[in-house]
Structures are given as C-alpha cells and as structure tokens.
Design a protein around this motif. Structure first.
Motif, PDB file in Angstrom:
ATOM      1  N   GLU A   1      16.328  18.057  -1.314  1.00 51.34           N
ATOM      2  CA  GLU A   1      15.175  17.165  -1.293  1.00 51.34           C
ATOM      3  C   GLU A   1      15.602  15.714  -1.503  1.00 51.34           C
ATOM      4  O   GLU A   1      15.074  14.797  -0.860  1.00 51.34           O
TER       5      GLU A   1
ATOM      6  N   ASP B   1      24.608  15.921  -8.322  1.00 52.01           N
ATOM      7  CA  ASP B   1      23.897  16.925  -9.094  1.00 52.01           C
ATOM      8  C   ASP B   1      24.169  16.706 -10.580  1.00 52.01           C
ATOM      9  O   ASP B   1      25.247  16.237 -10.971  1.00 52.01           O
ATOM     10  N   ALA B   2      23.217  17.053 -11.416  1.00 49.09           N
ATOM     11  CA  ALA B   2      23.362  16.827 -12.858  1.00 49.09           C
ATOM     12  C   ALA B   2      24.569  17.561 -13.426  1.00 49.09           C
ATOM     13  O   ALA B   2      25.121  17.147 -14.455  1.00 49.09           O
ATOM     14  N   ASP B   3      24.990  18.635 -12.773  1.00 47.65           N
ATOM     15  CA  ASP B   3      26.121  19.419 -13.268  1.00 47.65           C
ATOM     16  C   ASP B   3      27.444  19.051 -12.605  1.00 47.65           C
ATOM     17  O   ASP B   3      28.458  19.704 -12.865  1.00 47.65           O
TER      18      ASP B   3
ATOM     19  N   GLU C   1      28.103  17.941  -5.530  1.00 50.19           N
ATOM     20  CA  GLU C   1      27.741  19.034  -6.427  1.00 50.19           C
ATOM     21  C   GLU C   1      29.019  19.664  -6.950  1.00 50.19           C
ATOM     22  O   GLU C   1      30.055  19.649  -6.285  1.00 50.19           O
TER      23      GLU C   1
ATOM     24  N   VAL D   1      18.384  16.151 -10.573  1.00 48.67           N
ATOM     25  CA  VAL D   1      18.164  17.222 -11.547  1.00 48.67           C
ATOM     26  C   VAL D   1      17.480  18.413 -10.890  1.00 48.67           C
ATOM     27  O   VAL D   1      16.968  18.334  -9.771  1.00 48.67           O
ATOM     28  N   ASP D   2      17.512  19.528 -11.602  1.00 43.67           N
ATOM     29  CA  ASP D   2      16.796  20.756 -11.204  1.00 43.67           C
ATOM     30  C   ASP D   2      17.262  21.305  -9.862  1.00 43.67           C
ATOM     31  O   ASP D   2      16.484  21.955  -9.145  1.00 43.67           O
ATOM     32  N   GLY D   3      18.510  21.025  -9.480  1.00 43.64           N
ATOM     33  CA  GLY D   3      19.050  21.595  -8.242  1.00 43.64           C
ATOM     34  C   GLY D   3      18.362  21.124  -6.986  1.00 43.64           C
ATOM     35  O   GLY D   3      18.393  21.816  -5.962  1.00 43.64           O
ATOM     36  N   ALA D   4      17.755  19.943  -7.037  1.00 51.30           N
ATOM     37  CA  ALA D   4      16.951  19.460  -5.904  1.00 51.30           C
ATOM     38  C   ALA D   4      17.759  18.553  -4.984  1.00 51.30           C
ATOM     39  O   ALA D   4      17.238  17.542  -4.499  1.00 51.30           O
TER      40      ALA D   4
END
Length: 272
Positions: free
Chosen positions: A200, A136-138, A116, A194-197
């Motif tokens: 999970e 993470d997407a970011d 991340e 995505v979506d901070g997951a």
C-alpha cells in the motif's frame, strides 16, 4: 533456473508505465550474484532510453531486500595471495557492482526502494541509490564488511553521499546493524512502513510521483548528481541555469503552467 531479477511493467496511464524490479533469490535473502548484477545493469541500460517508463520500484522477494554481495565467485581467492605482476581478476568483478550503483543513481526516472528484512552490505548500497526509500518497521540495515575482514569498497561513496561523512563513518566502521527508525534518523529512510503495509505504501508513493513531469525529473536528478560531484560552484550554477532555460523553452513548461492556470492536471500526470 529461476530468473534472478523479475520485472513487472504496470500501466500508469495512456502509454505510461512503472516497473517493479524484484531481486529474486529468496533462499540467499537475495544476495547479489554476478548474474543478478548483470541483470540489474541490463535493466538500467534499457530504462535509459525508455521514454514511456516513468519510474522504478526496487525491492526483494521473500521478505528480504538484499543480504549483500555473494562471495560465491570469490571463494577460491579467499586468503590466497596473488602472484607478482598478475592483474587481479577480483578488481573488475568488484568494480562492476560500483558501476551498477552509479547506473541506478543515474536513472532518468524516479527510483523508489522498498526495503524489507535485511538490507546489508551491497543491499545498503542499493538502498542509498533510491530517490525515496521506504522501509518496513522490521527492516535491518548495515555494512558488516569490517567485521568479516572485508572492505565496503564500492558502497562507501554512496553511503557517504546519502548519510554524510560523519554518519557514514559510524555505519561503515562499526559494522553495526541499524533498525528502520535509526536509518530514518540518519537520513537513509524517508518513510517507515508499519503493520506490513509495504504494498500500500509503494502504491501511494507511485501515485504521488505520477504527477511529476518526466523531463523535469530527469533534469533535476542530473542537477542533484552534479551537486554531489566536485564541480566548482560557479560551473554548477552555470549548468543549472542551462537546465532551467532548456526546461522553460521545452514542451513541458508551457503545458504545466497552462494546466496550473486552468486548475487542471498536466498532460503527463497519471493522477486522476
């Protein structure tokens, strides 16, 4: 003083465990200090002989994976020439990080990297050691050393192994930043989350890997490292044949094949 490496040991099943190793210096975006490198090396050494440990997740605290190496220990040497004939103390310090990357790649357990935020320089090197890399997407990846007048010395072989020579040249010689999608296209990242997951995604990955046989994982990782070495192909295939024979004659193969025939989970599987 806080621990630079947090280790959380969680059960996977009866006497089976997965550990999460968290780089823990959020103020520096988890920059790699000597203490952090030493702690990771110690964890790798312990894991080598831990028969109950099935896998490791490597991640960073505070929303970042690792911003790279800390120059704190090198500050007094910046721009200072070395006296003739004097061994340079910077050499073993830098080389120790390479030993860590080698130890991470050599873990007999599966290694999942959860990246991340920043994964730069030495952080990129750590990511290249993962058997599976979630990002993470970011997240941002890169090797900015050449833009700072430095050399990506210890990470270079691992970046080449992971990305291949052509992509490694683009990454190491440009100093550019790459997002998660570009990193996935280059072969560094296996899954963009995505979506901070991330939590999970990590748990889902652990569940998939928990069905694998530990001795088979260790032998397969050994074989993959041999493939990346300069070992001649006939010798590599000889080694692979010995690994196959030992596995077939060992305890896991009859259990796994019998479970497959009976349509049951093998005894090592932590998957319900």
């Amino acid at each position: 003083m806080h621990d630079t490496l947090l280790i959380d040991r969680a059960p996977l099943g009866a006497d089976l465990f997965c550990e999460t190793w968290t780089l823990n210096d959020p103020a520096s975006r988890n920059a790699l200090t000597d203490a952090m490198v030493d702690a990771l090396l110690g964890a790798c050494t312990r894991a080598q002989s831990d028969g109950a440990l099935r896998g490791v997740v490597l991640r960073g605290a505070g929303g970042h994976f690792c911003a790279g190496g800390s120059l704190g220990g090198f500050a007094k040497a910046i721009g200072q020439p070395l006296d003739a004939g004097v061994p340079d103390p910077l050499v073993p310090l830098n080389r120790r990080f390479g030993a860590l990357l080698q130890a991470l790649c050599g873990l007999p357990q599966w290694l999942v990297v959860a990246a991340e935020g920043a994964a730069m320089g030495g952080g990129l090197g750590l990511a290249c050691c993962g058997d599976l890399v979630l990002a993470d997407a970011d997240a941002q990846f890169g090797a900015p050393e050449v833009t700072l007048g430095l050399v990506p010395a210890q990470i270079a072989p691992f970046v080449v192994r992971r990305l291949g020579p052509a992509a490694a040249r683009r990454w190491l010689l440009s100093g550019a930043r790459w997002d998660s999608v570009a990193a996935q296209q280059a072969g560094l990242v296996d899954e963009v989350v995505v979506d901070g997951a991330m939590d999970e995604a990590v748990q889902a990955t652990i569940q998939r890997l928990a069905a694998t046989a530990p001795q088979a994982i260790a032998a397969t990782k050994h074989l993959l490292l041999q493939v990346q070495s300069a070992l001649p192909l006939p010798a590599l295939l000889d080694d692979a044949a010995h690994l196959f024979a030992r596995a077939l004659r060992g305890p896991e193969a009859p259990q796994g094949l019998a479970a497959f025939t009976a349509r049951k989970a093998p005894p090592w599987s932590a998957v319900a």
